[in-house]
Write a protein that holds these residues in place. Sequence first.
Motif, PDB file in Angstrom:
ATOM      1  N   VAL A   1       0.836  -1.202   0.000  1.00 45.44           N
ATOM      2  CA  VAL A   1       0.000   0.000   0.000  1.00 45.44           C
ATOM      3  C   VAL A   1       0.873   1.254   0.000  1.00 45.44           C
ATOM      4  O   VAL A   1       0.608   2.224  -0.727  1.00 45.44           O
ATOM      5  CB  VAL A   1      -0.944  -0.009   1.218  1.00 45.44           C
ATOM      6  CG1 VAL A   1      -1.622   1.352   1.384  1.00 45.44           C
ATOM      7  CG2 VAL A   1      -2.006  -1.095   1.064  1.00 45.44           C
ATOM      8  N   LEU A   2       1.929   1.256   0.798  1.00 45.45           N
ATOM      9  CA  LEU A   2       2.828   2.402   0.840  1.00 45.45           C
ATOM     10  C   LEU A   2       3.500   2.621  -0.515  1.00 45.45           C
ATOM     11  O   LEU A   2       3.651   3.759  -0.971  1.00 45.45           O
ATOM     12  CB  LEU A   2       3.893   2.194   1.916  1.00 45.45           C
ATOM     13  CG  LEU A   2       3.411   2.268   3.368  1.00 45.45           C
ATOM     14  CD1 LEU A   2       4.532   1.886   4.316  1.00 45.45           C
ATOM     15  CD2 LEU A   2       2.901   3.660   3.693  1.00 45.45           C
TER      16      LEU A   2
ATOM     17  N   PRO B   1       4.032   7.509  -3.788  1.00 49.44           N
ATOM     18  CA  PRO B   1       4.660   8.240  -4.904  1.00 49.44           C
ATOM     19  C   PRO B   1       3.712   9.068  -5.756  1.00 49.44           C
ATOM     20  O   PRO B   1       4.134   9.685  -6.719  1.00 49.44           O
ATOM     21  CB  PRO B   1       5.275   7.108  -5.747  1.00 49.44           C
ATOM     22  CG  PRO B   1       5.280   5.904  -4.867  1.00 49.44           C
ATOM     23  CD  PRO B   1       4.104   6.064  -3.993  1.00 49.44           C
ATOM     24  N   ARG B   2       2.406   9.132  -5.454  1.00 48.75           N
ATOM     25  CA  ARG B   2       1.463   9.839  -6.312  1.00 48.75           C
ATOM     26  C   ARG B   2       1.698  11.353  -6.265  1.00 48.75           C
ATOM     27  O   ARG B   2       1.631  11.978  -5.203  1.00 48.75           O
ATOM     28  CB  ARG B   2       0.039   9.527  -5.883  1.00 48.75           C
ATOM     29  CG  ARG B   2      -0.360   8.071  -6.149  1.00 48.75           C
ATOM     30  CD  ARG B   2      -1.826   7.849  -5.886  1.00 48.75           C
ATOM     31  NE  ARG B   2      -2.233   6.479  -6.213  1.00 48.75           N
ATOM     32  CZ  ARG B   2      -3.485   6.038  -6.126  1.00 48.75           C
ATOM     33  NH1 ARG B   2      -4.440   6.842  -5.711  1.00 48.75           N
ATOM     34  NH2 ARG B   2      -3.766   4.793  -6.439  1.00 48.75           N
ATOM     35  N   GLY B   3       1.942  11.930  -7.413  1.00 45.43           N
ATOM     36  CA  GLY B   3       2.147  13.372  -7.505  1.00 45.43           C
ATOM     37  C   GLY B   3       3.494  13.800  -6.942  1.00 45.43           C
ATOM     38  O   GLY B   3       4.227  13.025  -6.343  1.00 45.43           O
TER      39      GLY B   3
ATOM     40  N   CYS C   1       7.942  10.850   0.034  1.00 51.00           N
ATOM     41  CA  CYS C   1       8.576   9.527   0.024  1.00 51.00           C
ATOM     42  C   CYS C   1      10.091   9.664   0.186  1.00 51.00           C
ATOM     43  O   CYS C   1      10.721   8.886   0.903  1.00 51.00           O
ATOM     44  CB  CYS C   1       8.227   8.809  -1.275  1.00 51.00           C
ATOM     45  SG  CYS C   1       8.759   7.093  -1.322  1.00 51.00           S
ATOM     46  N   TRP C   2      10.658  10.675  -0.489  1.00 52.95           N
ATOM     47  CA  TRP C   2      12.108  10.896  -0.379  1.00 52.95           C
ATOM     48  C   TRP C   2      12.491  11.302   1.043  1.00 52.95           C
ATOM     49  O   TRP C   2      13.471  10.819   1.598  1.00 52.95           O
ATOM     50  CB  TRP C   2      12.534  11.958  -1.375  1.00 52.95           C
ATOM     51  CG  TRP C   2      14.005  12.257  -1.331  1.00 52.95           C
ATOM     52  CD1 TRP C   2      15.018  11.515  -1.872  1.00 52.95           C
ATOM     53  CD2 TRP C   2      14.618  13.387  -0.699  1.00 52.95           C
ATOM     54  NE1 TRP C   2      16.240  12.104  -1.609  1.00 52.95           N
ATOM     55  CE2 TRP C   2      16.026  13.254  -0.888  1.00 52.95           C
ATOM     56  CE3 TRP C   2      14.140  14.480   0.006  1.00 52.95           C
ATOM     57  CZ2 TRP C   2      16.932  14.182  -0.409  1.00 52.95           C
ATOM     58  CZ3 TRP C   2      15.038  15.412   0.480  1.00 52.95           C
ATOM     59  CH2 TRP C   2      16.423  15.264   0.281  1.00 52.95           C
TER      60      TRP C   2
ATOM     61  N   LEU D   1      10.683   4.814   6.414  1.00 53.55           N
ATOM     62  CA  LEU D   1       9.982   3.720   5.752  1.00 53.55           C
ATOM     63  C   LEU D   1      10.817   2.445   5.757  1.00 53.55           C
ATOM     64  O   LEU D   1      10.285   1.341   5.915  1.00 53.55           O
ATOM     65  CB  LEU D   1       9.633   4.124   4.309  1.00 53.55           C
ATOM     66  CG  LEU D   1       8.618   5.262   4.167  1.00 53.55           C
ATOM     67  CD1 LEU D   1       8.474   5.665   2.705  1.00 53.55           C
ATOM     68  CD2 LEU D   1       7.264   4.853   4.741  1.00 53.55           C
ATOM     69  N   LYS D   2      12.121   2.611   5.598  1.00 54.01           N
ATOM     70  CA  LYS D   2      12.986   1.434   5.682  1.00 54.01           C
ATOM     71  C   LYS D   2      12.928   0.811   7.068  1.00 54.01           C
ATOM     72  O   LYS D   2      12.924  -0.419   7.213  1.00 54.01           O
ATOM     73  CB  LYS D   2      14.430   1.819   5.329  1.00 54.01           C
ATOM     74  CG  LYS D   2      14.673   2.054   3.855  1.00 54.01           C
ATOM     75  CD  LYS D   2      16.155   2.308   3.585  1.00 54.01           C
ATOM     76  CE  LYS D   2      16.420   2.439   2.091  1.00 54.01           C
ATOM     77  NZ  LYS D   2      17.861   2.677   1.817  1.00 54.01           N
ATOM     78  N   GLN D   3      12.869   1.648   8.084  1.00 55.32           N
ATOM     79  CA  GLN D   3      12.787   1.147   9.450  1.00 55.32           C
ATOM     80  C   GLN D   3      11.446   0.456   9.693  1.00 55.32           C
ATOM     81  O   GLN D   3      11.377  -0.581  10.373  1.00 55.32           O
ATOM     82  CB  GLN D   3      12.968   2.301  10.447  1.00 55.32           C
ATOM     83  CG  GLN D   3      12.979   1.904  11.912  1.00 55.32           C
ATOM     84  CD  GLN D   3      14.192   1.072  12.280  1.00 55.32           C
ATOM     85  OE1 GLN D   3      15.112   0.921  11.473  1.00 55.32           O
ATOM     86  NE2 GLN D   3      14.193   0.533  13.487  1.00 55.32           N
TER      87      GLN D   3
END
Length: 365
Positions: free
Chosen positions: A237-238, A243-245, A252-253, A259-261
């Motif tokens: 889902v993530l 990444p939309r838009g 996300c960046w 997110l990796k954690q």
Amino acid sequence: MGGDYAPEEIIKGALLAHRHLRVGIALVGRPESLKPFLPQPLPAGITIVPAEEDVGMAEEPLMVRKKPKASINISMQQVRSNQADAVVAAGNTGAAMAAAYLNLGRLAGIDRPAIGALLPTLKGKPVLLLDVGANVDCRPRFLEQFARMGSLYCQCVLGIEKPRVGLLNIGEEPNKGNDLALATHQRLAQLPGIHFAGNAEGRDVLTGEFDVVVCDGFVGNALLKFAESVGQVITQVLREELPRGWRGKLGCWLLRPNLKQVKRRMDYVEYGGALLLGVNGICVITHGSSKAPMVYHAIRLAKEAAEQKILQRLQAEMVDPRESNPSSERPLRTPSRCREQSASDSVPLSRSEVLPLRPLDCVEG
């Protein structure tokens, strides 16, 4: 030789473990199948143990009797003869259990070995869920033994001084559940040597309130598959939504380390596999879909169990504490004697005792 991606991914994971965990690796299988994926000459500490046969993923577990020279049998014999400290198997789960049972035998005081799987929790520490597939039908005394083995494992390997043991049930109250749950609750509440914290509902398993959760293999296997799928669903889902838009890409960046954690905490690959508790040897069973990272973590789990001497602790302490002479050595029970049922164990057993773990795809990325 076992697993969907064998032998290439198994060898990659073994080489990773050899390099980073400083362990010796004995690769058991057909030499002509293994050598194309190995560096030549072999690194010091890597050996090949020849095996003429193997048991396929779709074959019956008791094929281990008809294939005495199968790789899973040879692996177990390496442990029995003290040539290896542990077995890691990624193939047919039922065959691995049968081979362990036949080659290593059960520990004194254990009626049924159990597969214990570690799952992530909200508190950051894992919870040990057992049984997750070895015993579809259980009696109260089996679950009592699972609780004692799980408590000892948490003490020895996870370093938890007083593990909180819970019984998986449909409610917190002692009078909830089926006949098996009611009888087991009564036994665990009176059992010395463990900290029984009462019933654990399904929502409690991943909260971290319990260190050990005990259940029969049918329920445990279903819960394990569901828990593993949660991480996959959230990760997917993530990937699809963030990444939309341009805002999503920027966010996300910025959130990439977090997110990796999140993925690391939820990814069952990090936990490697499940320990087969109750056999006279260390055996880790990992997924049939295991790739190199999961094989690496399975070997790490086996290494930790060997270093913390979990087998020796189980051998010394699994005699029933309520017996009048706990120091006396009890002989291993024969299969016929195992099927005898006492008045206090009124839950019947079906003929099916092994529920193989179905393969699950590893989360990549």
